[in-house]
Scaffold this motif. Structure first.
Motif, mmCIF file in Angstrom:
data_model
loop_
_atom_site.group_PDB
_atom_site.id
_atom_site.type_symbol
_atom_site.label_atom_id
_atom_site.label_comp_id
_atom_site.label_asym_id
_atom_site.label_seq_id
_atom_site.Cartn_x
_atom_site.Cartn_y
_atom_site.Cartn_z
ATOM 1 N N GLN A 257 -29.211 84.568 32.715
ATOM 2 C CA GLN A 257 -27.940 85.249 32.477
ATOM 3 C C GLN A 257 -27.114 85.326 33.748
ATOM 4 O OE1 GLN A 257 -29.451 88.924 30.841
ATOM 5 N NE2 GLN A 257 -28.896 88.358 28.740
ATOM 6 N N THR A 258 -27.790 85.563 34.867
ATOM 7 C CA THR A 258 -27.082 85.586 36.155
ATOM 8 C C THR A 258 -26.498 84.212 36.479
ATOM 9 O OG1 THR A 258 -28.548 87.319 36.989
ATOM 10 C CG2 THR A 258 -27.334 86.024 38.624
ATOM 11 N N GLU B 268 -24.683 88.534 47.143
ATOM 12 C CA GLU B 268 -24.452 89.869 46.612
ATOM 13 C C GLU B 268 -24.145 89.842 45.118
ATOM 14 O OE1 GLU B 268 -23.210 88.671 49.329
ATOM 15 O OE2 GLU B 268 -24.117 89.938 50.889
ATOM 16 N N LEU B 269 -23.493 88.769 44.659
ATOM 17 C CA LEU B 269 -23.194 88.669 43.231
ATOM 18 C C LEU B 269 -24.477 88.534 42.416
ATOM 19 C CD1 LEU B 269 -20.069 86.309 43.245
ATOM 20 C CD2 LEU B 269 -20.133 88.795 43.054
ATOM 21 N N ARG B 270 -25.392 87.718 42.922
ATOM 22 C CA ARG B 270 -26.669 87.561 42.220
ATOM 23 C C ARG B 270 -27.443 88.880 42.203
ATOM 24 N NH1 ARG B 270 -25.950 82.847 45.257
ATOM 25 N NH2 ARG B 270 -26.157 80.871 44.130
ATOM 26 N N LYS B 271 -27.479 89.570 43.355
ATOM 27 C CA LYS B 271 -28.210 90.839 43.433
ATOM 28 C C LYS B 271 -27.569 91.903 42.535
ATOM 29 C CE LYS B 271 -29.838 90.023 48.158
ATOM 30 N NZ LYS B 271 -29.801 90.483 49.571
ATOM 31 N N VAL C 145 -23.093 82.725 38.501
ATOM 32 C CA VAL C 145 -23.096 81.595 39.432
ATOM 33 C C VAL C 145 -22.180 80.480 38.944
ATOM 34 C CG1 VAL C 145 -24.524 79.855 40.562
ATOM 35 C CG2 VAL C 145 -25.414 82.167 40.219
ATOM 36 N N LEU C 146 -22.349 80.083 37.676
ATOM 37 C CA LEU C 146 -21.537 78.983 37.153
ATOM 38 C C LEU C 146 -20.060 79.347 37.100
ATOM 39 C CD1 LEU C 146 -23.783 77.609 34.262
ATOM 40 C CD2 LEU C 146 -23.294 76.530 36.460
ATOM 41 N N ARG C 147 -19.767 80.567 36.762
ATOM 42 C CA ARG C 147 -18.356 80.981 36.699
ATOM 43 C C ARG C 147 -17.734 81.067 38.091
ATOM 44 N NH1 ARG C 147 -16.613 83.131 31.780
ATOM 45 N NH2 ARG C 147 -18.254 83.254 30.195
ATOM 46 N N ALA C 148 -18.512 81.577 39.051
ATOM 47 C CA ALA C 148 -17.975 81.695 40.408
ATOM 48 C C ALA C 148 -17.758 80.329 41.052
ATOM 49 C CB ALA C 148 -18.919 82.534 41.261
ATOM 50 N N ALA C 149 -18.587 79.347 40.692
ATOM 51 C CA ALA C 149 -18.495 78.013 41.308
ATOM 52 C C ALA C 149 -17.748 77.015 40.431
ATOM 53 C CB ALA C 149 -19.897 77.492 41.606
#
Length: 330
Positions: free
Chosen positions: A231-232, A217-220, A237-241
């Motif tokens: 940018q996504t 959902e974050l990517r979408k 992605v990198l910040r969430a992981a």
């Protein structure tokens, strides 16, 4: 117990007598046909659950006993250097004079400590960008089928024995370093390149799991706001992981810090303070594996090696503490 069975019998008789609508289970059943003793006994499923809990509890106890035994055994032998042989702990940590056979004034592990940290940090610094890039390629840019193929290759690298990596380093990396930089070819740089290949699969696998754990959902949502794919990846992605990536890197560092045979074959195993990356040196693990069989149990040289093992154990516990700390903060 008899009173409980009598009370249960009365409850059953009352339930049957109060049944107004004929039921298939109660039709033709006399209160005396009810086996109250069987109803009060634990069922098969209950017994299985108790057995499962008991076996699990026993396994936990055995693991705790094993961990305590290992820490106690290594600790008792490692601390004997300071309590029985009267070696100064500050001299042990900060002196580079390592020759325990010559007496307690020559037990300094600083050179091996510095080399161990240097090799570990350099291997992690080189492997981390490659691992993140490979993990991003597997999770963001290729199909599921190709990602599984790459995962199989990575798992194959994990299964290769350490001695094979060490032999490749001895026959391929050492001559290459000797040709480019001169000298013997042994040193921190050679050991770093060997460890880089060894820790790359570990960090990559854990980083792939970190990226897969990021909700789709974050990517979408990012794409819906008009962000490009990169940018996504960079901002979402990198910040969430991030915390999981740091955990993967620390696990890779722990693997590199504890590696013995491959490092011993590539680093030269000379207990000298490293002043450059292409001169022979020694790590804590390489010294342990090469010298433990040449000492007598209970002597100063043997106790000094156990002190190196205790230092490795403390560092392993420190890496685990970092993993838990990062996971808690994340």
């Amino acid at each position: 117990m008899v009173k409980k069975e009598q009370d249960l019998q009365k409850v059953v008789e009352k339930a049957i007598s109060a049944q107004k609508v004929p039921h298939v289970k109660f039709k033709g059943i006399d209160p005396r046909d009810i086996d109250v003793a069987r109803l009060t006994k634990p069922s098969k499923e209950t017994r299985q659950e108790r057995w499962g809990k008991g076996l699990t509890f026993l396994a936990i106890i055995l693991i705790v006993i094993l961990i305590i035994a290992i820490i106690g055994f290594v600790g008792s032998h490692g601390l004997a250097t300071f309590f029985n042989d009267k070696v100064n702990i500050f001299k042990f940590l900060f002196s580079s004079d390592w020759n325990p056979s010559a007496g307690k004034d020559h037990v300094g592990a600083a050179a091996m400590i510095v080399t161990s940290f240097a090799v570990t940090l350099l291997a992690a610094l080189i492997a981390a960008p490659f691992s993140v890039a490979v993990a991003l390629f597997m999770t963001e840019y290729v199909s599921h089928k190709r990602a599984n193929l790459l995962q199989s290759v990575i798992e194959l690298l994990v299964g290769i024995p350490s001695v094979v990596y060490g032999f490749l380093g001895l026959t391929v990396v050492v001559p290459m370093i000797r040709t480019i930089f001169g000298g013997t070819g042994f040193g921190i740089l050679t050991a770093t390149l060997v460890l880089f290949v060894m820790v790359l699969p570990t960090i990559t696998s854990l980083t792939v799991d970190a990226f897969k754990a990021v909700p789709k959902e974050l990517r979408k949502s990012s794409a819906a706001l008009g962000a490009t794919k990169w940018q996504t990846i960079y901002h979402v992605v990198l910040r969430a992981a991030r915390s999981r990536i740091m955990t993967a890197i620390i696990f890779g560092m722990a693997r590199a810090f504890g590696e013995a045979l491959a490092v011993q074959m590539a680093i030269g195993n000379a207990v000298l303070m490293p002043f450059n990356l292409v001169s022979p040196a020694a790590t804590l693990t390489s010294q342990l594996t090469s010298q433990m069989g040449n000492t007598v149990m209970g002597t100063l040289p043997n106790n000094a090696l156990w002190s190196l093992a205790l230092l490795l154990l403390v560092m392993s516990l420190f890496f685990n503490f970092l993993v838990h700390l990062i996971g808690k903060k994340g």
